[in-house]
Design a protein around this motif. Structure first.
Motif: not given
Ligand code: FAD
Length: 338
Positions: A1-10, A25-33
């Motif tokens: 398992m790895s951790n993934v940063l997803v940038i953008g929640a469209g 996988h360990e997922v972090t989702v970030v969005d500026k909006a």
């Protein structure tokens, strides 16, 4: 398992996060909006929960590929999506007058029963994937221990992998010197066309729910009120400017261009000008990929060695379906599934 940063929640960020989460996988989702959805953008005319809503980004979408089709079937069953079968007209300019004629177009169009933004959010919720909103990434750096994302506000995030779904020009800025290693970003500033969008209150047009404009400053108009199945006399129309017009006027706001856009709507549809009220103007600087968009056969770009993936509609021919396939494909490649 790895951790993934997803940038953008469209839509691309959604499908990527769904795929990675399902794969454990360990997922972090970030969005500026302030909320997820990206260009699947819906608003209400006021804060009341039952106030009329309108889509001012994507209007509807198609689901032609088998993978996407299977995915949206569950949404249709759960009524997170519904079908919209608008009566469409074509507006063409002949000299100084407009030809306004019914057009036959029976493709299947999918909409959110309360707007497309809610559809995206409901899928994040259904998959139990939290989105950290109002987190604008301002730099991405690669080091010996993976990636570090820095934000306008709040501490940095470190991740083994980064999956970037922001439009190309923003991806290039975030990657800084790393962008030199990403060939699909070579023409980044030219990839996306702009679109000025207006939402106006206007009378219903008998037998017309949507309009394709062949000439003038507009490309499309849609009656949101018919999407909502409402029969109120005052309807909310979304008017989208033509890409050539918007690119030529990109430094002007939608409000500054409102008179020109409304003029074409008024003349083409014979709607009295004094019955039109501007509700909202929005300029999408990065609306849809144009002719300079890269040809990415896979609909995404991934460097597994670097742990970096790029996805989004600009790599996938535009549109919601392209964005969804792009995000999912990039996620699968990044973790070595394909
Ligand atoms: C006016 C208009 C009409 C359209 N009509 C249709 C249509 O009818 N049918 C159709 O299929 N498609 C339509 N589209 C296209 C469709 O909306 C897009 O193809 C799709 O929504 C793109 O999804 P995406 O995930 O690739 O990008 P986006 O939806 O743009 O998502 C990218 C996300 O990244 C976030 N972000 C950007 N920079 C940062 C940063 N630095 N840090 C953190 N987050 C960041 C943004 O806030 C955004 O949420 C339309 C688009 C527009 C603008």
């Amino acid at each position: 398992m790895s951790n993934v940063l997803v940038i953008g929640a469209g839509v691309a960020g959604l499908s990527a996060a769904e795929y990675l989460t399902n794969a454990g996988h360990e997922v972090t989702v970030v969005d500026k909006a302030a909320r997820p959805g990206g260009r699947c953008a819906t608003r209400r005319t006021d804060v009341a929960d039952d106030a009329p809503w309108f889509d001012y980004g994507a209007q509807y979408f198609t689901a032609r590929s088998d993978t996407f089709r299977r995915s949206v079937e569950a949404d249709l069953s759960a009524q997170r999506l519904t079908r919209w079968q608008p009566s469409t007209n074509t507006a063409e300019k002949t000299g100084e007058s407009w030809l306004f004629t019914p057009s036959s177009d029976d493709r299947e169009r999918l909409i959110g029963p309360r707007g497309l933004n809610r559809w995206v959010r409901s899928r994040f919720d259904a998959a139990d994937i939290p989105v950290a909103c109002e987190r604008r990434v301002n730099a991405l750096r690669r080091g010996a221990n993976g990636w570090t994302a820095r934000f306008d506000q709040g501490g940095p995030i470190q991740a083994d992998h980064v999956l970037l779904t922001v439009p190309a020009v923003q991806a290039k800025t975030l990657l800084g010197a790393e962008a030199r290693n990403v060939p699909v970003l070579a023409a980044a500033p030219q990839i996306m066309s702009a679109c000025h969008t207006l939402v106006v209150e206007a009378p219903a047009i008998d037998g017309v729910d949507a309009i394709f404009f062949k000439d003038g400053a507009l490309s499309w108009a849609a009656d949101n009120t018919t999407k909502a199945g409402d029969t109120a006399p005052a309807h909310l129309w979304t008017l989208n400017a033509d890409a050539t017009f918007s690119d030529a006027n990109v430094e002007q706001s939608a409000d500054e261009l409102a008179d020109t856009l409304i003029d074409d709507f008024v003349r083409a549809t014979a709607t009295p000008r004094d019955q039109i009220r501007l509700i909202r103007g929005h300029r999408w600087r990065y609306s849809r990929p144009g002719p300079a968009a890269p040809e990415a056969d896979d609909r995404f770009w991934v460097d597994t060695g670097a742990g970096l993936a790029l996805a989004g509609d600009w790599l996938a021919g535009g549109r919601v379906e392209g964005a969804w396939l792009s995000g999912r494909g990039a996620a699968a490649r990044l973790i070595g599934d394909v």
